[in-house]
Design an enzyme around this catalytic site. Structure first.
Site, short mmCIF file in Angstrom:
data_model
loop_
_atom_site.label_atom_id
_atom_site.label_comp_id
_atom_site.label_asym_id
_atom_site.label_seq_id
_atom_site.Cartn_x
_atom_site.Cartn_y
_atom_site.Cartn_z
N GLY A 63 0.77 -1.24 0.00
CA GLY A 63 0.00 0.00 0.00
C GLY A 63 0.80 1.29 0.00
O GLY A 63 0.32 2.33 0.45
N SER A 64 2.02 1.26 -0.56
CA SER A 64 2.79 2.51 -0.56
C SER A 64 2.16 3.55 -1.50
O SER A 64 2.19 4.75 -1.21
CB SER A 64 4.26 2.26 -0.94
N ASN A 65 1.57 3.10 -2.61
CA ASN A 65 0.90 4.07 -3.49
C ASN A 65 -0.35 4.64 -2.82
O ASN A 65 -0.66 5.82 -3.00
CB ASN A 65 0.54 3.41 -4.82
N ARG A 122 -5.82 -8.51 -9.27
CA ARG A 122 -6.86 -9.23 -10.00
C ARG A 122 -7.40 -8.38 -11.14
O ARG A 122 -7.51 -7.16 -11.01
CB ARG A 122 -8.01 -9.60 -9.06
N ASN A 159 -5.40 2.52 -12.94
CA ASN A 159 -4.39 1.60 -12.40
C ASN A 159 -3.01 2.20 -12.60
O ASN A 159 -2.81 3.03 -13.49
CB ASN A 159 -4.48 0.26 -13.12
N HIS A 178 1.02 0.93 -13.28
CA HIS A 178 1.79 -0.25 -13.67
C HIS A 178 3.27 0.12 -13.73
O HIS A 178 3.63 1.17 -14.28
CB HIS A 178 1.30 -0.75 -15.03
C1 GRF Z 1 3.23 -1.00 -7.64
O1 GRF Z 1 4.55 -1.21 -8.07
C2 GRF Z 1 2.28 -0.84 -8.78
O2 GRF Z 1 2.88 -0.32 -9.92
C3 GRF Z 1 1.82 -2.24 -9.04
O3 GRF Z 1 1.76 -2.86 -7.79
C4 GRF Z 1 2.69 -2.22 -6.91
C5 GRF Z 1 1.93 -1.84 -5.66
O4 GRF Z 1 2.80 -1.37 -4.66
N1 GRF Z 1 0.55 -2.24 -9.74
P1 GRF Z 1 2.21 -0.74 -3.33
O5 GRF Z 1 1.33 -1.78 -2.67
O6 GRF Z 1 1.45 0.49 -3.71
O7 GRF Z 1 3.43 -0.43 -2.52
#
Ligand code: GRF
Length: 216
Positions: A21-23, A102, A118, A120
């Site tokens: 969940g860093s994003n 998913r 999303n 990526h």
């Molecule tokens: C990220 O690298 C994103 O690009 C991919 O999954 C990863 C999620 O990382 N879709 P986080 O859980 O947000 O740290």
């Protein structure tokens, strides 16, 4: 009273994630700082002990695990309905995938048309699918990066909103490259979500046009 009015003008985001969940945290911080005119209404995970759920709860954001059903790479119909119902109950306007492992199908996407995005970890269309940073390293590319895109029924195939490049160094390992990619993700995703909720993105076929430019 002022707060009520402000709350109503903020877009409501639902975040789906399977991992650490860093994003999500970067997005939550950007929302709190007023850089994204939105509030995160709910976080949902298909993994009961996912870090993203703990991080959401630590920030006081409603978070829950919803069972994904029997398939490994998608939600079954019943689960899709449960996810959509939870998002609707939370008053969600836009769905932000942050490491959700998913594929989402028609029922879900029809509930939020052009409102699911999303991130990526590659410059799409190169290196779709899992561990894209490792794919890039194994292939030997010198430049990879990050893509934010609308979600369609394919795997990492939807119209592209934003991209940023990351140079591959000779001594990179999968871990070091992924770390630099994630640093870029944490800037690019909130900026792209801000443009989305401000209504600045117009989709024409595969092309996403930015109606006005805002500072990142
Ligand atoms: C990220 O690298 C994103 O690009 C991919 O999954 C990863 C999620 O990382 N879709 P986080 O859980 O947000 O740290």
């Amino acid at each position: 009273m002022t707060l009520d009015i402000q709350e109503k003008t903020l877009a409501r985001l639902g975040v789906l994630g399977s991992g650490k969940g860093s994003n999500f945290v970067a997005l939550a911080q950007a929302c709190n700082a007023g850089k994204v005119p939105a509030t995160i209404a709910i976080v949902i995970s298909d993994v009961p002990d996912a870090g993203i759920l703990d991080r959401a709860r630590a920030l006081g954001i409603p978070a829950c695990y919803l069972p994904p059903g029997p398939f490994r790479t998608k939600l079954d119909e019943q689960s899709e309905e449960a996810y959509v119902a939870a998002l609707r109950d939370a008053g969600v306007d836009y769905v932000v995938l942050a490491g959700f492992m998913r594929v989402l199908k028609g029922r879900f996407l029809r509930a939020y048309p052009n409102r699911v995005v999303n991130i990526h970890p590659s410059l799409l269309p190169a290196f779709r699918g899992l561990e894209a940073w490792k794919q890039a390293l194994d292939y030997g590319v010198k430049v990879t990066g990050v893509t934010v895109h609308f979600v369609d029924e394919g795997v990492d195939t939807g119209p592209i909103i934003a991209q940023a490049a990351v140079m591959v160094e000779d001594d990179d390992t999968p871990t070091s490259l992924h770390q630099r990619i994630q640093e870029v993700e944490h800037e690019l995703y909130p900026a792209a979500v801000a443009a989305l909720v401000r209504g600045e993105l117009q989709i024409e076929g595969r092309k996403v046009r930015r109606l006005t430019r805002t500072g990142r």
